[in-house]
Write a protein that holds these residues in place. Sequence first.
Motif, mmCIF file in Angstrom:
data_model
loop_
_atom_site.group_PDB
_atom_site.id
_atom_site.type_symbol
_atom_site.label_atom_id
_atom_site.label_comp_id
_atom_site.label_asym_id
_atom_site.label_seq_id
_atom_site.Cartn_x
_atom_site.Cartn_y
_atom_site.Cartn_z
ATOM 1 N N PRO A 44 33.970 11.741 -40.633
ATOM 2 C CA PRO A 44 32.717 11.467 -39.909
ATOM 3 C C PRO A 44 32.332 9.988 -39.993
ATOM 4 N N LEU A 45 31.758 9.501 -38.924
ATOM 5 C CA LEU A 45 31.359 8.103 -38.849
ATOM 6 C C LEU A 45 30.277 7.757 -39.866
ATOM 7 N N SER A 46 30.371 6.540 -40.391
ATOM 8 C CA SER A 46 29.272 5.956 -41.165
ATOM 9 C C SER A 46 28.595 4.903 -40.303
ATOM 10 N N LEU A 47 27.294 5.063 -40.103
ATOM 11 C CA LEU A 47 26.505 4.098 -39.329
ATOM 12 C C LEU A 47 25.570 3.322 -40.249
ATOM 13 N N ALA A 48 25.947 3.212 -41.504
ATOM 14 C CA ALA A 48 25.092 2.543 -42.481
ATOM 15 C C ALA A 48 24.971 1.060 -42.144
ATOM 16 N N LEU A 49 23.775 0.632 -41.775
ATOM 17 C CA LEU A 49 23.509 -0.759 -41.412
ATOM 18 C C LEU A 49 22.403 -1.309 -42.291
ATOM 19 N N GLY A 50 22.483 -2.606 -42.577
ATOM 20 C CA GLY A 50 21.440 -3.224 -43.388
ATOM 21 C C GLY A 50 20.209 -3.599 -42.598
ATOM 22 N N ASP A 51 20.340 -3.711 -41.268
ATOM 23 C CA ASP A 51 19.224 -4.107 -40.411
ATOM 24 C C ASP A 51 18.409 -2.871 -40.030
ATOM 25 N N ASP A 52 17.220 -2.731 -40.610
ATOM 26 C CA ASP A 52 16.407 -1.535 -40.368
ATOM 27 C C ASP A 52 15.974 -1.414 -38.919
ATOM 28 N N VAL A 53 15.729 -2.551 -38.259
ATOM 29 C CA VAL A 53 15.298 -2.509 -36.853
ATOM 30 C C VAL A 53 16.416 -1.948 -35.979
ATOM 31 N N LEU A 54 17.632 -2.463 -36.156
ATOM 32 C CA LEU A 54 18.755 -1.969 -35.366
ATOM 33 C C LEU A 54 19.080 -0.517 -35.711
ATOM 34 N N ARG A 55 18.968 -0.149 -36.979
ATOM 35 C CA ARG A 55 19.190 1.248 -37.381
ATOM 36 C C ARG A 55 18.257 2.178 -36.622
ATOM 37 N N THR A 56 16.984 1.804 -36.581
ATOM 38 C CA THR A 56 15.979 2.637 -35.905
ATOM 39 C C THR A 56 16.261 2.725 -34.414
ATOM 40 N N GLN A 57 16.626 1.585 -33.824
ATOM 41 C CA GLN A 57 16.911 1.573 -32.388
ATOM 42 C C GLN A 57 18.147 2.408 -32.063
ATOM 43 N N LEU A 58 19.185 2.269 -32.883
ATOM 44 C CA LEU A 58 20.402 3.049 -32.654
ATOM 45 C C LEU A 58 20.125 4.540 -32.812
ATOM 46 N N GLN A 59 19.348 4.905 -33.818
ATOM 47 C CA GLN A 59 19.000 6.307 -34.022
ATOM 48 C C GLN A 59 18.273 6.868 -32.812
ATOM 49 N N ALA A 60 17.335 6.110 -32.276
ATOM 50 C CA ALA A 60 16.566 6.573 -31.114
ATOM 51 C C ALA A 60 17.467 6.731 -29.892
ATOM 52 N N GLU A 61 18.360 5.775 -29.666
ATOM 53 C CA GLU A 61 19.231 5.835 -28.490
ATOM 54 C C GLU A 61 20.199 7.012 -28.573
ATOM 55 N N LEU A 62 20.804 7.219 -29.736
ATOM 56 C CA LEU A 62 21.720 8.350 -29.879
ATOM 57 C C LEU A 62 20.985 9.680 -29.744
ATOM 58 N N GLY A 63 19.752 9.738 -30.227
ATOM 59 C CA GLY A 63 18.979 10.977 -30.167
ATOM 60 C C GLY A 63 18.466 11.316 -28.781
ATOM 61 N N ARG A 64 18.389 10.312 -27.888
ATOM 62 C CA ARG A 64 17.880 10.568 -26.526
ATOM 63 C C ARG A 64 18.924 11.179 -25.608
ATOM 64 N N ALA A 65 20.200 10.975 -25.886
ATOM 65 C CA ALA A 65 21.256 11.439 -24.989
ATOM 66 C C ALA A 65 21.203 12.956 -24.819
ATOM 67 N N THR A 66 21.339 13.411 -23.605
ATOM 68 C CA THR A 66 21.318 14.843 -23.295
ATOM 69 C C THR A 66 22.615 15.228 -22.587
ATOM 70 N N TYR A 67 22.842 16.518 -22.454
ATOM 71 C CA TYR A 67 24.051 16.980 -21.789
ATOM 72 C C TYR A 67 23.760 18.198 -20.935
ATOM 73 N N LYS A 68 24.663 18.430 -20.002
ATOM 74 C CA LYS A 68 24.700 19.671 -19.227
ATOM 75 C C LYS A 68 26.158 19.878 -18.846
ATOM 76 N N PHE A 69 26.424 20.855 -18.015
ATOM 77 C CA PHE A 69 27.787 21.096 -17.578
ATOM 78 C C PHE A 69 27.826 21.137 -16.063
ATOM 79 N N ASP A 70 28.877 20.558 -15.489
ATOM 80 C CA ASP A 70 29.030 20.658 -14.047
ATOM 81 C C ASP A 70 29.709 21.987 -13.709
ATOM 82 N N SER A 71 30.047 22.193 -12.458
ATOM 83 C CA SER A 71 30.579 23.486 -12.015
ATOM 84 C C SER A 71 32.080 23.466 -11.795
ATOM 85 N N TYR A 72 32.763 22.484 -12.365
ATOM 86 C CA TYR A 72 34.205 22.384 -12.207
ATOM 87 C C TYR A 72 34.890 23.194 -13.307
#
Length: 521
Positions: A440-468
């Motif tokens: 599993p990936l380690s995303l351990a970063l020392g920059d708290d601002v970037l950590r928070t931003q990365l966490q928010a961006e990864l958490g926003r992604a959504t999915y669905k399925f097409d009909s193929y």
Amino acid sequence: MATALHQERIAAALPLVELDLALQDLGAQEAAAQPDDWRYHPDVFADEVLGITLYDHQRAPLMALARGLKQEGKRRIAVRSCNSVGKDFLAAVATLWLPRCFDDVRVVTTGPTFDQLRDIVWGREIHRLYHGARLPLPGRMLDTEWDISPTRNAVARSTSTKEALLGRHAAVMLVIVDEASAQEIGEDIWQALDTLTASGEFLLLVLGNPTRNEGAFYEAFTTRAEEYETFHISAFDTPNLQACAQLGAHVVPQECPIVQPGLITHEWVEDMRRRYGEDSDFWRVHVLGDFPETGGNALISLSWIEAALTRPRRAAGSAASIVAGLDVARHGMDRSALAVLCDADLLALEAWSERSLMATVGQVLRYVHAWDIRCIAIDDTNMHGVSDRLIEVVETEGLDLLVLPLNWASNADDTTLYHNKPSEMWGRVRDNLSPEAPQPLSLALGDDVLRTQLQAELGRATYKFDSYGMGRLWVEKAGESNESPDLGDALALALEAWVQYYAGRGRSERVIYQDSFLGSR
């Protein structure tokens, strides 16, 4: 009983002004002559007219429609199911059944996108059944409309406006809502459907994967369940998995039979079990056909992201090459972002707003020299300058750097599993954040601002399925946000660089990590 040939002869013999009246009279005679077994037994209609056999969980919702039509049951039918159980096929049978067997009837099929209705429900299912029917079906079959007579027809309508749904009424009216859990089907559309219930013999059939634990489709099984006759179809209720269960002990999935092509298979179910786990919302929604316990369509579990942000790095002293991903700013508030990766460790992450070509190339080169980066994947969509300039620098300075331009609008490498290239890349991010990944990936970063931003961006992604096929993963990187996930894209590009640098060029070292980033397909 009238046939399509009879109608063609009438049309050829009569002036246009008399044609509608003649077809209307012919349609009434034909509808009146239908056997009661066809009128109130759509399963018999499917067998004798369409020449198809329904399995039990397809037959049950159609019979519920017949009971509603006879006022012996509810007139609202809701079906929640897993992937690839034949929902569009079920909608097609219902669409052909009513206009063939009744007079003064109208069927409206609708869904979140008109393309899906035209290409899948109509293009793949309704047209196939109409032209392949055992007994000829009457009327004119157009792209998204079937006209038998002025009082008997079926049509596809978009959910973009409620006015498109209301239209002409009929004595018997069936509205079929496909992909009913989709957010694109707004409250105003459901209110319009409520309005239609006041007119004649109104029937409503809603079908969908239970992707959200909110909205009208969710309410049909919860707070408004008394208004609906509801049905649930799990993968384990379908013919291929039922046949598999009857075999007894056997090797799964290699020895699993496929008795009904096009429906969900045991191989796909086992792949999803391994990749997502039986305790995941993905498994609940797309295999069991149950509503999610959380947000449902979030691509990456928040707990996975939080674990990755605190997971210790393990690549110290590794001899593996270092790779990077560069997401280039385009417009608005977008930033350029760079992610640096070694094995399963995110070593560095940076974002900047400077948009000039030379400044971006200079920033990248500083990281290339500082980290000895050997491969970099660059977002090259409509912006070739950065990758072109880096390639030029590599050639003139003799750098040991592989530059991989990548177009976000391109097709996935695996077109059977992923809707497009971004879906494949973000799917890989998800796979490698899973606690079940080989490393599993380690995303351990020392920059708290970037950590928070990365966490928010990864958490926003959504999915669905097409009909193929069995339904390909379709990722919305930004979810419902208007903000570009620059940091998340850079991470996805870095993983793409790893895959291309190792697997794409036949290198065999660091096999466990190669498997991790590729996923065990």
